[in-house]
Write a protein that holds these residues in place. Sequence first.
Motif, PDB file in Angstrom:
ATOM      1  N   ILE A 167      -8.837 -18.322  11.912  1.00  0.00           N
ATOM      2  CA  ILE A 167      -9.407 -18.066  10.590  1.00  0.00           C
ATOM      3  C   ILE A 167      -9.890 -16.622  10.490  1.00  0.00           C
ATOM      4  CG2 ILE A 167     -11.343 -18.626   9.072  1.00  0.00           C
ATOM      5  CD1 ILE A 167     -11.084 -21.516   9.975  1.00  0.00           C
ATOM      6  N   TYR A 168     -10.513 -16.118  11.584  1.00  0.00           N
ATOM      7  CA  TYR A 168     -11.011 -14.736  11.576  1.00  0.00           C
ATOM      8  C   TYR A 168      -9.869 -13.747  11.366  1.00  0.00           C
ATOM      9  CZ  TYR A 168     -12.811 -10.324  13.375  1.00  0.00           C
ATOM     10  OH  TYR A 168     -13.136  -9.007  13.526  1.00  0.00           O
ATOM     11  N   PHE A 169      -8.785 -13.930  12.156  1.00  0.00           N
ATOM     12  CA  PHE A 169      -7.677 -12.988  12.036  1.00  0.00           C
ATOM     13  C   PHE A 169      -6.946 -13.150  10.707  1.00  0.00           C
ATOM     14  CE2 PHE A 169      -8.153 -12.761  16.700  1.00  0.00           C
ATOM     15  CZ  PHE A 169      -8.166 -11.390  16.840  1.00  0.00           C
ATOM     16  N   MET A 170      -6.831 -14.398  10.243  1.00  0.00           N
ATOM     17  CA  MET A 170      -6.202 -14.597   8.944  1.00  0.00           C
ATOM     18  C   MET A 170      -7.060 -13.983   7.836  1.00  0.00           C
ATOM     19  SD  MET A 170      -3.279 -15.981   9.235  1.00  0.00           S
ATOM     20  CE  MET A 170      -3.008 -16.497   7.557  1.00  0.00           C
ATOM     21  N   ALA A 171      -8.390 -14.201   7.937  1.00  0.00           N
ATOM     22  CA  ALA A 171      -9.285 -13.611   6.942  1.00  0.00           C
ATOM     23  C   ALA A 171      -9.222 -12.083   7.003  1.00  0.00           C
ATOM     24  CB  ALA A 171     -10.708 -14.099   7.163  1.00  0.00           C
ATOM     25  N   LYS A 172      -9.125 -11.558   8.228  1.00  0.00           N
ATOM     26  CA  LYS A 172      -9.014 -10.110   8.397  1.00  0.00           C
ATOM     27  C   LYS A 172      -7.725  -9.608   7.761  1.00  0.00           C
ATOM     28  CE  LYS A 172     -11.063  -6.603  10.596  1.00  0.00           C
ATOM     29  NZ  LYS A 172     -12.467  -6.246  10.402  1.00  0.00           N
ATOM     30  N   ARG A 173      -6.677 -10.369   7.964  1.00  0.00           N
ATOM     31  CA  ARG A 173      -5.388  -9.963   7.413  1.00  0.00           C
ATOM     32  C   ARG A 173      -5.396 -10.007   5.897  1.00  0.00           C
ATOM     33  NH1 ARG A 173       0.493 -12.538   9.106  1.00  0.00           N
ATOM     34  NH2 ARG A 173       1.782 -11.038   7.947  1.00  0.00           N
ATOM     35  N   ILE A 174      -6.160 -10.974   5.354  1.00  0.00           N
ATOM     36  CA  ILE A 174      -6.242 -11.096   3.904  1.00  0.00           C
ATOM     37  C   ILE A 174      -7.254 -10.103   3.337  1.00  0.00           C
ATOM     38  CG2 ILE A 174      -6.894 -12.641   2.011  1.00  0.00           C
ATOM     39  CD1 ILE A 174      -5.861 -14.959   3.712  1.00  0.00           C
ATOM     40  N   SER A 175      -8.429  -9.984   4.000  1.00  0.00           N
ATOM     41  CA  SER A 175      -9.499  -9.169   3.437  1.00  0.00           C
ATOM     42  C   SER A 175      -9.224  -7.679   3.565  1.00  0.00           C
ATOM     43  CB  SER A 175     -10.829  -9.510   4.125  1.00  0.00           C
ATOM     44  OG  SER A 175     -10.792  -9.178   5.500  1.00  0.00           O
ATOM     45  N   ARG A 176      -8.546  -7.256   4.634  1.00  0.00           N
ATOM     46  CA  ARG A 176      -8.322  -5.818   4.823  1.00  0.00           C
ATOM     47  C   ARG A 176      -7.522  -5.202   3.674  1.00  0.00           C
ATOM     48  NH1 ARG A 176     -10.562  -1.433   5.482  1.00  0.00           N
ATOM     49  NH2 ARG A 176      -9.241   0.264   6.212  1.00  0.00           N
ATOM     50  N   PRO A 177      -6.392  -5.830   3.263  1.00  0.00           N
ATOM     51  CA  PRO A 177      -5.699  -5.259   2.096  1.00  0.00           C
ATOM     52  C   PRO A 177      -6.580  -5.231   0.853  1.00  0.00           C
ATOM     53  CG  PRO A 177      -4.271  -6.813   3.244  1.00  0.00           C
ATOM     54  CD  PRO A 177      -5.630  -6.943   3.850  1.00  0.00           C
ATOM     55  N   ILE A 178      -7.427  -6.262   0.689  1.00  0.00           N
ATOM     56  CA  ILE A 178      -8.317  -6.285  -0.474  1.00  0.00           C
ATOM     57  C   ILE A 178      -9.335  -5.148  -0.377  1.00  0.00           C
ATOM     58  CG2 ILE A 178     -10.053  -7.637  -1.688  1.00  0.00           C
ATOM     59  CD1 ILE A 178      -8.566 -10.135  -0.877  1.00  0.00           C
ATOM     60  N   GLU A 179      -9.866  -4.911   0.846  1.00  0.00           N
ATOM     61  CA  GLU A 179     -10.808  -3.810   1.034  1.00  0.00           C
ATOM     62  C   GLU A 179     -10.145  -2.470   0.722  1.00  0.00           C
ATOM     63  OE1 GLU A 179     -12.186  -4.075   4.999  1.00  0.00           O
ATOM     64  OE2 GLU A 179     -13.396  -5.876   4.681  1.00  0.00           O
ATOM     65  N   ILE A 180      -8.885  -2.321   1.171  1.00  0.00           N
ATOM     66  CA  ILE A 180      -8.163  -1.069   0.916  1.00  0.00           C
ATOM     67  C   ILE A 180      -7.960  -0.876  -0.581  1.00  0.00           C
ATOM     68  CG2 ILE A 180      -5.962   0.114   1.241  1.00  0.00           C
ATOM     69  CD1 ILE A 180      -5.786  -1.185   3.995  1.00  0.00           C
ATOM     70  N   VAL A 181      -7.584  -1.966  -1.264  1.00  0.00           N
ATOM     71  CA  VAL A 181      -7.407  -1.884  -2.719  1.00  0.00           C
ATOM     72  C   VAL A 181      -8.731  -1.518  -3.392  1.00  0.00           C
ATOM     73  CG1 VAL A 181      -6.915  -3.226  -4.790  1.00  0.00           C
ATOM     74  CG2 VAL A 181      -5.431  -3.437  -2.797  1.00  0.00           C
ATOM     75  N   SER A 182      -9.831  -2.136  -2.911  1.00  0.00           N
ATOM     76  CA  SER A 182     -11.141  -1.842  -3.481  1.00  0.00           C
ATOM     77  C   SER A 182     -11.507  -0.373  -3.272  1.00  0.00           C
ATOM     78  CB  SER A 182     -12.200  -2.754  -2.843  1.00  0.00           C
ATOM     79  OG  SER A 182     -13.483  -2.454  -3.319  1.00  0.00           O
ATOM     80  N   GLU A 183     -11.275   0.144  -2.055  1.00  0.00           N
ATOM     81  CA  GLU A 183     -11.568   1.552  -1.785  1.00  0.00           C
ATOM     82  C   GLU A 183     -10.699   2.455  -2.653  1.00  0.00           C
ATOM     83  OE1 GLU A 183     -10.890   1.976   2.356  1.00  0.00           O
ATOM     84  OE2 GLU A 183     -12.629   0.767   2.960  1.00  0.00           O
ATOM     85  N   THR A 184      -9.431   2.062  -2.819  1.00  0.00           N
ATOM     86  CA  THR A 184      -8.526   2.851  -3.644  1.00  0.00           C
ATOM     87  C   THR A 184      -9.001   2.900  -5.086  1.00  0.00           C
ATOM     88  OG1 THR A 184      -6.663   2.210  -2.217  1.00  0.00           O
ATOM     89  CG2 THR A 184      -6.138   3.109  -4.385  1.00  0.00           C
ATOM     90  N   ILE A 185      -9.446   1.737  -5.598  1.00  0.00           N
ATOM     91  CA  ILE A 185      -9.934   1.682  -6.977  1.00  0.00           C
ATOM     92  C   ILE A 185     -11.176   2.556  -7.137  1.00  0.00           C
ATOM     93  CG2 ILE A 185     -10.963   0.160  -8.711  1.00  0.00           C
ATOM     94  CD1 ILE A 185      -9.074  -2.027  -7.765  1.00  0.00           C
ATOM     95  N   GLN A 186     -12.073   2.533  -6.128  1.00  0.00           N
ATOM     96  CA  GLN A 186     -13.262   3.380  -6.202  1.00  0.00           C
ATOM     97  C   GLN A 186     -12.882   4.853  -6.209  1.00  0.00           C
ATOM     98  OE1 GLN A 186     -16.420   2.515  -6.727  1.00  0.00           O
ATOM     99  NE2 GLN A 186     -15.752   0.390  -6.898  1.00  0.00           N
ATOM    100  N   ASN A 187     -11.879   5.220  -5.388  1.00  0.00           N
ATOM    101  CA  ASN A 187     -11.421   6.620  -5.382  1.00  0.00           C
ATOM    102  C   ASN A 187     -10.790   6.988  -6.724  1.00  0.00           C
ATOM    103  OD1 ASN A 187     -12.243   7.161  -2.754  1.00  0.00           O
ATOM    104  ND2 ASN A 187     -10.358   6.388  -1.870  1.00  0.00           N
ATOM    105  N   ILE A 188     -10.001   6.058  -7.268  1.00  0.00           N
ATOM    106  CA  ILE A 188      -9.378   6.312  -8.570  1.00  0.00           C
ATOM    107  C   ILE A 188     -10.454   6.460  -9.631  1.00  0.00           C
ATOM    108  CG2 ILE A 188      -7.917   5.301 -10.359  1.00  0.00           C
ATOM    109  CD1 ILE A 188      -6.266   4.023  -8.141  1.00  0.00           C
TER     110      ILE A 188
END
Length: 506
Positions: A167-188
């Motif tokens: 679950i941790y690795f799956m959550a990491k795999r799911i959450s990391r792209p979301i975190e990247i998208v969130s950081e990208t949106i903040q930069n935009i």
Amino acid sequence: MINPDTGYPIISLGYPIHVDSRFVGVASANITLTAMSRFLDTHKVSPNSITVIAHRLGDVIAHPVEAEGLRHDGGQIRLTTLTQLDEPQVVEAVHRRAARLGRDRFTFESQGQEYIAAFSAFPVDFGKDWEVLVVTPTDDFVSGLKRTNRQLLWMMLGLALVESVLIYFMAKRISRPIEIVSETIQNIRRLSFPEQLPTGSHIREIAQLQRATALLDNALRSFAVFVPVGLVRRLIDSGKPLQPEVEQRFMTVLFSDVEGFTSLAEQLAPHQLTEQTSRYFENVTGAVAEEQGTIDKFIGDSVMAFWGAPAALDDHAFHACRAALRARHRMVRLNAEWAGTGRKPMRVRIGVHCGDVVVGNVGSPQRLSYTVMGDGVNIASRVEGLNKQFGTTICISDDVRHQVGDRVVSRPMQLLSVRGRTGRFVVHELLGIAGSDDPELAADQGALRLCQLTAAAWSVLAAGDGAEAQRRYEAVLLEFPNDPVARHMSAFAAAEAVRQPVASAG
């Protein structure tokens, strides 16, 4: 009965035999305690159970360990009682039976362990008041089940641990792209556009979010190209739609264009003209951006920029002067590069003025333009046009010179009158920033000397002595024979010298 060989008791059993109601004999058997102990020891209910044959009065008849069933008392061998046994569980069972009013089967605890006790009486026709006591640990029956339960528990814990890791690795795999998208949106949102957008995810919803982010990035990039970045940032922060609105501010406006652009356009192929014009715009807009200016618009070959909006900026006139000098230096370098490849140069001319203007969103709700309007804009355009008359590169108004003071190296050129405005003001040529070590901004010794000589000549002309002013401008030409300002002002001073005697005679 005592066994004569061992001295230990033996049990003798006899049964009478009758034939036709006539006693004919007795069938008997002797059983030693050793045999009975061996029998009890080998016929256990469970591996850790104890089976004891005892008299109801408490004497032990037989014990799995022969020595436990006997005791020495005054040189005599006597039967041990149940309460004298070394097995505490047996003693506890006897006590519990008495407390439970003779119940023959029950469970109890002894020294932290659970046991089952069972008392069974011999048949009545046996003729003896004996009974069998069996004490068995419950673990003998359920230990396998407990072991199985423990194994199942550990297995469940292991599975839970593995599941948690997955679950941790799956959550990491799911959450990391979301975190990247969130950081990208903040930069935009800050208009700090990332060099590389998030790559596609195998999860459909995240992939859709990434595509939406890419579309948002592209839209805002395009928007920021056409609209001042400060305005876009303020629009995003406010969360309000754009609408026509203006305000009055004290700002600095810059105009630049290319000398002889019309004739140059006729000589160049379309692709060459587009390439060189783009390089020219790139150098000018880059210099403006570095000095925190805002590009208003491109008008043919002209660039219009301003300082002091959308965000307020301290010392905006000085920033505009620095931007003009940077643009001039970069165009000189670019023209040298073009000359090396046989291309036509693009000589830039720049005018800077500061004053009260109206700035904001101008137009209709359907089509808006963020721009500045007013007398200050017209004067800036007129100041830029003087470069053609004087053969200079950067002209600044008297208002700009007043704002920046001695921080710039400049020289006065001529009084300028603007249609629709009363009074005249002095226009200056900007040559550098005083005391700067930046090669794009510094003024050399020749520029400093030229400013000194020109200022002296101008002071005489401003005092009304045209003849002396002419002589001083001629002196400038002796030291700087190619100076177009001195040449122009020498002729102007000569004309003034001719008019002055006529005015005096009148």
